[in-house]
Design an enzyme around this catalytic site. Sequence first.
Site, PDB file in Angstrom:
ATOM      1  N   THR A   8       0.999  -1.269   0.385  1.00 55.75           N
ATOM      2  CA  THR A   8      -0.136  -0.310   0.044  1.00 55.75           C
ATOM      3  C   THR A   8       0.658   1.565   0.126  1.00 55.75           C
ATOM      4  OG1 THR A   8       0.032  -0.183   2.431  1.00 55.75           O
ATOM      5  CG2 THR A   8      -2.073  -1.029   0.980  1.00 55.75           C
ATOM      6  N   SER A   9       0.210   2.248  -0.145  1.00 54.79           N
ATOM      7  CA  SER A   9       0.873   3.907  -0.474  1.00 54.79           C
ATOM      8  C   SER A   9       1.766   4.619   0.809  1.00 54.79           C
ATOM      9  CB  SER A   9      -0.036   4.180  -1.291  1.00 54.79           C
ATOM     10  OG  SER A   9       0.579   4.143  -2.701  1.00 54.79           O
ATOM     11  N   THR A  10       0.504   4.129   1.694  1.00 52.11           N
ATOM     12  CA  THR A  10       0.616   4.826   3.008  1.00 52.11           C
ATOM     13  C   THR A  10      -0.014   3.693   4.319  1.00 52.11           C
ATOM     14  OG1 THR A  10      -1.870   5.904   2.557  1.00 52.11           O
ATOM     15  CG2 THR A  10       0.105   7.109   2.099  1.00 52.11           C
TER      16      THR A  10
END
Length: 194
Positions: A8-10
């Site tokens: 996931t990005s964050t």
Amino acid sequence: MLIGYARTSTIEQKAGLDTQLEELKKAGCDKVFEEQVSSVDIKARTQLDAAIEYIREGDTLVVTKLDRLARSVSHLMKILDDLTTKSAHLRILGLGIDTAGPTGKLILTVLGGMAEFERGIMLERQREGIAKAKAAGKYKGRKPTARAKSEEVIQLHTAGTGKAEIARQLGIGRASVYRILNSAIAAKSQCVET
């Protein structure tokens, strides 16, 4: 052996990561590599590199979606090349694609090209929309959050608080603290000269 990779990005996207891990487990992955890092920062994706390093001949790298793996067609092709060099394969659960055969490789290459093309079109539309909004005087950009805290920065600095601590307390970047303080010093020196 099936090797899973989840990203996931964050950190805020914890539920998305959990969902990916669950899907990879259901797919029968023997080992899963996971990380929370932006797809833009390819160099920081240490777990993807570790997964590819771990893979042996006949293994398959499994991801839930194409966008969890690669940001661009060139990056996708590099990953595929690395896997092919090791006589390994790639499986994308959400698309039902497996590169164990030539058809899977072809479909993946075409889909990757289409995804990159669509992203380019989307960014172009976004730029056009922003230009129209600016021309109409409707686009102001993001509110400057750090500058809104200028008085607090100056007060804390005057009280002897360090710049890094000011940034931490106010939730702004250190560069913003320096910028605010430098502006205040410049403004003060102009007042003295006048």
